[in-house]
Write a protein that holds these residues in place. Structure first.
Motif, PDB file in Angstrom:
ATOM      1  N   ILE A  65      -1.891   1.207  21.228  1.00 37.23           N
ATOM      2  CA  ILE A  65      -1.225   1.596  19.981  1.00 37.23           C
ATOM      3  C   ILE A  65       0.131   0.893  19.849  1.00 37.23           C
ATOM      4  O   ILE A  65       0.473   0.392  18.778  1.00 37.23           O
ATOM      5  N   ALA A  66       0.898   0.836  20.935  1.00 36.35           N
ATOM      6  CA  ALA A  66       2.210   0.171  20.883  1.00 36.35           C
ATOM      7  C   ALA A  66       2.052  -1.339  20.678  1.00 36.35           C
ATOM      8  O   ALA A  66       2.756  -1.938  19.855  1.00 36.35           O
ATOM      9  N   GLY A  67       1.129  -1.951  21.400  1.00 34.40           N
ATOM     10  CA  GLY A  67       0.926  -3.391  21.277  1.00 34.40           C
ATOM     11  C   GLY A  67       0.427  -3.793  19.913  1.00 34.40           C
ATOM     12  O   GLY A  67       0.701  -4.906  19.430  1.00 34.40           O
ATOM     13  N   ASP A  68      -0.292  -2.906  19.253  1.00 33.61           N
ATOM     14  CA  ASP A  68      -0.839  -3.218  17.939  1.00 33.61           C
ATOM     15  C   ASP A  68       0.231  -3.270  16.853  1.00 33.61           C
ATOM     16  O   ASP A  68      -0.033  -3.731  15.748  1.00 33.61           O
ATOM     17  N   LYS A  69       1.422  -2.804  17.158  1.00 32.83           N
ATOM     18  CA  LYS A  69       2.518  -2.837  16.176  1.00 32.83           C
ATOM     19  C   LYS A  69       3.255  -4.179  16.179  1.00 32.83           C
ATOM     20  O   LYS A  69       4.060  -4.442  15.306  1.00 32.83           O
ATOM     21  N   VAL A  72       2.137 -10.672  16.781  1.00 32.14           N
ATOM     22  CA  VAL A  72       1.423 -11.665  17.587  1.00 32.14           C
ATOM     23  C   VAL A  72       0.505 -10.970  18.596  1.00 32.14           C
ATOM     24  O   VAL A  72      -0.631 -11.388  18.810  1.00 32.14           O
ATOM     25  N   VAL A  73       0.985  -9.889  19.163  1.00 34.99           N
ATOM     26  CA  VAL A  73       0.212  -9.160  20.159  1.00 34.99           C
ATOM     27  C   VAL A  73      -1.026  -8.522  19.518  1.00 34.99           C
ATOM     28  O   VAL A  73      -2.097  -8.474  20.135  1.00 34.99           O
ATOM     29  N   ASP A  74      -0.912  -8.072  18.264  1.00 36.64           N
ATOM     30  CA  ASP A  74      -2.060  -7.417  17.624  1.00 36.64           C
ATOM     31  C   ASP A  74      -3.236  -8.366  17.473  1.00 36.64           C
ATOM     32  O   ASP A  74      -4.392  -7.960  17.615  1.00 36.64           O
ATOM     33  N   HIS A  75      -2.967  -9.641  17.225  1.00 35.91           N
ATOM     34  CA  HIS A  75      -4.069 -10.599  17.101  1.00 35.91           C
ATOM     35  C   HIS A  75      -4.716 -10.868  18.453  1.00 35.91           C
ATOM     36  O   HIS A  75      -5.940 -11.020  18.549  1.00 35.91           O
ATOM     37  N   ALA A  76      -3.916 -10.898  19.506  1.00 30.89           N
ATOM     38  CA  ALA A  76      -4.475 -11.056  20.854  1.00 30.89           C
ATOM     39  C   ALA A  76      -5.318  -9.835  21.221  1.00 30.89           C
ATOM     40  O   ALA A  76      -6.406  -9.977  21.795  1.00 30.89           O
ATOM     41  N   LEU A 126      -8.779  -7.695   7.429  1.00 31.94           N
ATOM     42  CA  LEU A 126      -7.684  -7.111   6.654  1.00 31.94           C
ATOM     43  C   LEU A 126      -6.340  -7.446   7.294  1.00 31.94           C
ATOM     44  O   LEU A 126      -5.378  -7.808   6.608  1.00 31.94           O
ATOM     45  N   ARG A 127      -6.283  -7.378   8.601  1.00 30.47           N
ATOM     46  CA  ARG A 127      -5.044  -7.669   9.319  1.00 30.47           C
ATOM     47  C   ARG A 127      -4.659  -9.141   9.158  1.00 30.47           C
ATOM     48  O   ARG A 127      -3.489  -9.474   9.007  1.00 30.47           O
ATOM     49  N   LEU A 128      -5.645 -10.024   9.191  1.00 28.17           N
ATOM     50  CA  LEU A 128      -5.371 -11.448   8.996  1.00 28.17           C
ATOM     51  C   LEU A 128      -4.818 -11.694   7.598  1.00 28.17           C
ATOM     52  O   LEU A 128      -3.847 -12.439   7.421  1.00 28.17           O
ATOM     53  N   GLY A 129      -5.410 -11.036   6.613  1.00 30.44           N
ATOM     54  CA  GLY A 129      -4.902 -11.157   5.246  1.00 30.44           C
ATOM     55  C   GLY A 129      -3.489 -10.628   5.124  1.00 30.44           C
ATOM     56  O   GLY A 129      -2.648 -11.214   4.428  1.00 30.44           O
ATOM     57  N   SER A 130      -3.200  -9.552   5.805  1.00 31.98           N
ATOM     58  CA  SER A 130      -1.854  -8.988   5.802  1.00 31.98           C
ATOM     59  C   SER A 130      -0.865  -9.951   6.450  1.00 31.98           C
ATOM     60  O   SER A 130       0.261 -10.108   5.975  1.00 31.98           O
ATOM     61  N   THR A 131      -1.289 -10.580   7.529  1.00 29.75           N
ATOM     62  CA  THR A 131      -0.409 -11.520   8.210  1.00 29.75           C
ATOM     63  C   THR A 131      -0.069 -12.696   7.298  1.00 29.75           C
ATOM     64  O   THR A 131       1.083 -13.123   7.226  1.00 29.75           O
ATOM     65  N   VAL A 132      -1.063 -13.190   6.581  1.00 32.83           N
ATOM     66  CA  VAL A 132      -0.851 -14.335   5.696  1.00 32.83           C
ATOM     67  C   VAL A 132       0.035 -13.948   4.515  1.00 32.83           C
ATOM     68  O   VAL A 132       0.963 -14.684   4.155  1.00 32.83           O
ATOM     69  N   PRO A 140       2.573  -3.714  11.086  1.00 28.88           N
ATOM     70  CA  PRO A 140       2.866  -2.416  11.712  1.00 28.88           C
ATOM     71  C   PRO A 140       2.502  -1.227  10.816  1.00 28.88           C
ATOM     72  O   PRO A 140       2.031  -0.197  11.301  1.00 28.88           O
ATOM     73  N   LEU A 141       2.684  -1.384   9.507  1.00 24.16           N
ATOM     74  CA  LEU A 141       2.306  -0.316   8.579  1.00 24.16           C
ATOM     75  C   LEU A 141       0.791  -0.118   8.594  1.00 24.16           C
ATOM     76  O   LEU A 141       0.304   1.018   8.698  1.00 24.16           O
ATOM     77  N   LEU A 142       0.049  -1.216   8.516  1.00 19.95           N
ATOM     78  CA  LEU A 142      -1.412  -1.117   8.589  1.00 19.95           C
ATOM     79  C   LEU A 142      -1.844  -0.504   9.917  1.00 19.95           C
ATOM     80  O   LEU A 142      -2.778   0.297   9.962  1.00 19.95           O
ATOM     81  N   SER A 143      -1.183  -0.885  10.988  1.00 17.09           N
ATOM     82  CA  SER A 143      -1.509  -0.351  12.305  1.00 17.09           C
ATOM     83  C   SER A 143      -1.313   1.162  12.351  1.00 17.09           C
ATOM     84  O   SER A 143      -2.135   1.887  12.923  1.00 17.09           O
ATOM     85  N   GLY A 144      -0.239   1.638  11.742  1.00 16.69           N
ATOM     86  CA  GLY A 144       0.001   3.083  11.690  1.00 16.69           C
ATOM     87  C   GLY A 144      -1.083   3.809  10.916  1.00 16.69           C
ATOM     88  O   GLY A 144      -1.539   4.884  11.326  1.00 16.69           O
TER      89      GLY A 144
END
Length: 183
Positions: A65-69, A72-76, A126-132, A140-144
Motif C-alpha cells: 500500500i505504501a509503495g503504491d503511492k 515510479v515504485v507503483d509501476h514496478a 488506468l494508472r498508466l493513463g493517469s501517469t501520462v 497517489p489519489l487513484l491508489s487511495g
C-alpha cells in the motif's frame, strides 16, 4: 447445487476482485476473519490465520500500500504483481470455496484468478493513463481509491450476498446491451 455453493462463489468473486487491486490485503483479511471466527476456510488453508502468516501478510500489505503511492515504485509493483495477484486470487478463492468438491473448487479458483488478472490489467491501464495525463501526480489519489475499493471488496467474504447482487446487476446490464434496440 445448494445455496452454500453460491455464497462461496460470491465470496470467491469478492476476494479475486480485491486481489486484482491489492495482492496481500485480501489474504490478510481472510486470515484475520478466520482468526476472529467470522469465516471458515477450506481445510488446509487455515495457515492464513497463523501468527506468522498474519505478521508476514501484514508487513507485505503495508509495504504494498505504501509503495503504491510512489509513482515510479507503483509501476514496478504492477509489473511484479502481474503474476502475483492472480496467484493470490487463486489461493484466496480456493480457500473460501470450502464446500466445493474437487475438481470444481480448483477450476472455479482458476477462473477467478483470471478475473483478478482482468481487474489488475484494467487498473494498470488506468494508472498508466493517469501517469501520462497528470505526470504521476494523480497516482497517489487513484491508489487511495484502489485501497478503499479493495478493502470493501474483502467484506464480501463476510456478506457474500453483495457479490451475488453485483453479479446479477452486471449480467443484467450485459444482456440489455446485447439486445437489439427497436428503431
Amino acid at each position: 447445487m445448494d445455496l452454500s455453493w453460491l455464497v462461496a462463489l460470491g465470496a470467491g468473486v469478492g476476494i479475486a476482485a480485491a486481489c486484482g487491486l491489492r495482492a496481500f490485503l485480501p489474504l490478510l483479511f481472510l486470515g484475520l476473519a478466520t482468526r476472529a471466527g467470522l469465516i471458515h476456510l477450506r481445510p488446509g488453508a487455515d495457515w492464513l490465520a497463523t501468527d506468522l502468516a498474519l505478521l508476514a501478510l501484514g508487513i507485505a500489505t503495508v509495504l504494498e500500500i505504501a509503495g503504491d503511492k510512489i509513482p515510479v515504485v507503483d509501476h514496478a509493483l504492477d509489473a511484479v504483481a502481474t503474476l502475483l495477484r492472480p496467484a493470490a486470487a487463486w489461493l484466496g478463492a480456493f480457500a473460501v470455496l470450502g464446500h466445493w468438491p474437487s475438481p470444481w473448487a480448483q477450476i472455479a479458483a482458476l477462473v477467478l484468478a483470471g478475473l483478478s488478472f482482468g481487474v489488475h490489467a484494467a487498473k494498470a491501464k488506468l494508472r498508466l493513463g493517469s501517469t501520462v495525463t497528470t505526470m504521476g501526480l494523480g497516482n497517489p489519489l487513484l491508489s487511495g481509491v484502489e485501497d478503499v475499493v479493495a478493502f470493501l471488496l474483502c467484506w464480501i467474504v463476510i456478506v457474500p450476498a453483495v457479490a451475488l447482487l453485483a453479479i446479477a446487476i452486471v449480467a443484467w446490464i450485459a444482456l440489455r446491451r446485447r439486445r437489439p434496440r427497436a428503431a
